[in-house]
Design an enzyme around this catalytic site. Structure first.
Site, mmCIF file in Angstrom:
data_model
loop_
_atom_site.group_PDB
_atom_site.id
_atom_site.type_symbol
_atom_site.label_atom_id
_atom_site.label_comp_id
_atom_site.label_asym_id
_atom_site.label_seq_id
_atom_site.Cartn_x
_atom_site.Cartn_y
_atom_site.Cartn_z
ATOM 1 N N ALA A 9 15.087 61.137 33.947
ATOM 2 C CA ALA A 9 16.550 61.030 33.941
ATOM 3 C C ALA A 9 17.138 61.503 32.619
ATOM 4 C CB ALA A 9 16.956 59.583 34.206
ATOM 5 N N LYS A 22 24.476 62.438 33.936
ATOM 6 C CA LYS A 22 24.455 62.809 35.348
ATOM 7 C C LYS A 22 23.972 61.685 36.250
ATOM 8 C CE LYS A 22 21.376 65.802 36.848
ATOM 9 N NZ LYS A 22 20.688 67.049 37.253
ATOM 10 N N ASN A 224 23.189 68.420 41.130
ATOM 11 C CA ASN A 224 23.476 69.147 39.898
ATOM 12 C C ASN A 224 24.966 69.356 39.672
ATOM 13 O OD1 ASN A 224 20.799 69.695 38.836
ATOM 14 N ND2 ASN A 224 20.518 70.970 40.655
ATOM 15 N N LYS A 348 44.422 33.174 44.796
ATOM 16 C CA LYS A 348 43.296 33.180 43.872
ATOM 17 C C LYS A 348 42.902 31.745 43.566
ATOM 18 C CE LYS A 348 41.627 34.606 39.339
ATOM 19 N NZ LYS A 348 41.942 35.129 37.996
ATOM 20 N N HIS A 360 54.608 35.056 54.243
ATOM 21 C CA HIS A 360 55.277 36.176 53.572
ATOM 22 C C HIS A 360 55.398 35.949 52.076
ATOM 23 C CE1 HIS A 360 56.951 36.358 57.703
ATOM 24 N NE2 HIS A 360 57.387 35.143 57.476
ATOM 25 N N ASN A 374 53.158 24.385 55.907
ATOM 26 C CA ASN A 374 53.928 25.627 55.967
ATOM 27 C C ASN A 374 54.368 26.001 54.558
ATOM 28 O OD1 ASN A 374 55.701 27.645 57.677
ATOM 29 N ND2 ASN A 374 57.023 26.805 56.078
ATOM 30 N N TYR A 384 50.327 29.069 35.256
ATOM 31 C CA TYR A 384 49.918 29.559 33.937
ATOM 32 C C TYR A 384 51.049 29.382 32.935
ATOM 33 C CZ TYR A 384 47.999 32.959 30.538
ATOM 34 O OH TYR A 384 47.498 33.579 29.419
ATOM 35 N N ALA A 420 64.622 24.822 50.613
ATOM 36 C CA ALA A 420 64.588 26.190 50.099
ATOM 37 C C ALA A 420 65.219 26.273 48.718
ATOM 38 C CB ALA A 420 65.311 27.122 51.061
#
Length: 453
Positions: A9, A22, A224, A348, A360, A374, A384, A420
């Site tokens: 290599a 390469k 190559n 996450k 949504h 819901n 954070y 809301a």
């Protein structure tokens, strides 16, 4: 069988027009050299010697975790010289398999056949027959047996008509190989020490040379330039797609599917076009993967649907779930089952309980969400503070209204309702209704501004 491997290599890869060595250019998301290393490891090689030259520091960084001995070829004086750099680490009584870091598709089956075919005290080499052998070393036979390999630049006009060519892959006993390498001369048009010259040396000693063909000719194609790399990429993907089809996976268009890792599928799995699989992915029974999805190191259980253009990495999707379209599940995300995350939802390190949904425009980070919850559109867990991450806990049967900010650390009790537009910065008890918006005001007689002339 006991064998060690020498992987050459050291080449610069000038025709790649790249600063990357390469053999570090990737095929199916993995450096070419690693493909060869993995094949040797899977076959049980006792030692793997990697001969490197150009870009050595980069190679050792990228392949730092690989089980190889690093052998420096400071000057590139030919393939024989390259193998000779590793000779001090080769056992006399062990088979030595010589491979190339820019020939990534060589298979374990082909190498097993080659190792088995090696004559006692002789050499087994891998050859193929090409309609157009220009540029390759020719296999010279005399009344059947192989007696020599002649490189293109040193071949006579008669030898150039030979269509059986050398792939460079061969196996010999360590002690014999080291002795033959010591006899090499660089009296050729390139002024290099050709590894292929050991064939004639072995023949002159009365040693047998056995030629073996690969299981699939594509295995011995080298790289190559980027055109060749792209061709091997498509060949590899075609082979993986065919294997999955044979196992019962429905690929809607095998030519538009990329597997860059390992995929385990149950029955009646359907994968639409332009899906990319990376790392280790497990898919259960009756699962549909929509077009344009990227799945990496994740698990998707039975009867789930991943709608188009969703990205799932390091996450678990339970049974009977619906994800997407345009959902991103990041590492640590978990959908317990019968839950739904929709368009432009990101998760996450969060758990979404059974029967819960976030349909949504939502970010859920460091959140533990119960069952039958819901999550309204535009909800954000503010996890954070610029330095540390904090957790949001939401109990079962909670209703979170649209455009809600949950400032962690915060707990929402079972059955609570959040109106809301709320900003929640304290714990909410079970069954409570929380409304934080100011009352609406009506201004009577108000008129819109008129554009001044």
């Amino acid at each position: 069988m006991s064998f060690s491997a020498v992987i050459l290599a050291a080449g610069k890869g000038t025709r790649m027009y790249s600063n990357v060595p390469k053999v570090l250019h990737t095929l199916a998301g993995k450096p070419m050299a690693k493909h060869v290393i993995d094949t040797c490891s899977d076959l049980g090689a006792s030692h793997i010697h990697l001969v490197y030259g150009h870009g050595g520091d980069t190679m050792q960084q990228v392949l730092a975790d690989e089980p190889v001995s690093w052998i420096l070829q400071a000057e590139q004086l030919g393939t024989g010289h390259a193998v000779n750099q590793a000779s001090s680490g080769l056992a006399d009584n062990e088979k030595v398999l010589i491979l190339y870091g820019d020939v990534p598709l060589i298979s374990g089956d082909t190498l097993t056949n080659l190792l088995d075919a090696q004559p006692d005290g002789g050499i087994a080499l891998l050859t193929v027959v090409l309609d157009n052998p220009v540029g390759y070393g020719r296999i010279v036979r005399r009344n059947g047996p192989v007696v020599a390999i002649v490189e293109q630049k040193d071949a006579s006009e008669e030898q150039k008509l030979i269509k059986e060519i050398n792939t460079g892959v061969m196996v010999a006993n360590g002690g014999d190989l080291k002795r033959w390498l010591g006899q090499l001369k660089n009296e050729n048009s390139q002024g290099e020490y050709y590894l292929t010259d050991i064939i004639a040396i072995a023949h002159d000693e009365g040693r047998a040379v056995e030629a073996v063909h690969p299981v699939n000719p594509i295995e011995v194609e080298g790289v190559n330039n980027r055109i060749q790399l792209a061709r091997l990429e498509r060949a590899y993907q075609a082979m993986q797609a065919e294997r999955l089809l044979e196992q019962g996976v429905m690929l809607r268009d095998p030519s538009r599917f990329d597997l860059r890792g390992k995929l385990q599928c149950g029955t009646d799995v359907e994968i639409d076009v332009n899906v990319i699989i990376e790392g280790n992915v497990s898919i259960g029974n009756n699962v549909l993967i929509g077009t344009g999805c990227v799945l990496k190191d994740c698990e998707i259980d039975d009867n789930s649907v991943i709608r188009p253009y969703s990205v799932i990495e390091g996450a678990t999707v339970g049974e009977d779930c619906t994800v997407g379209p345009f959902t991103r599940l990041r590492p640590g995300a978990e959908l317990v089952g019968d839950s739904h995350v929709g368009n432009f939802v990101e998760m996450k390190k969060s758990r979404l309980g059974r029967g819960s949904k976030a349909n949504h425009l939502t970010y859920l980070g460091d959140a533990d969400i119960g069952d039958r919850v819901n999550i309204g559109a535009g909800t954000i867990t503010c996890n954070y503070d610029g330095v540390n991450k904090f957790k949001t806990e939401i109990g079962d049967d909670v209703f979170v209204g649209s455009d809600t900010q949950l400032i962690a650390p915060v707990k929402i009790g079972k059955g609570a309702t959040i109106g809301a537009g709320a900003t929640i910065n304290r714990d909410i008890g079970e069954g409570e209704l929380v409304i934080t918006r100011a009352p609406a005001r009506t201004i009577k007689g108000w008129k819109r501004p008129v554009k001044q002339k």
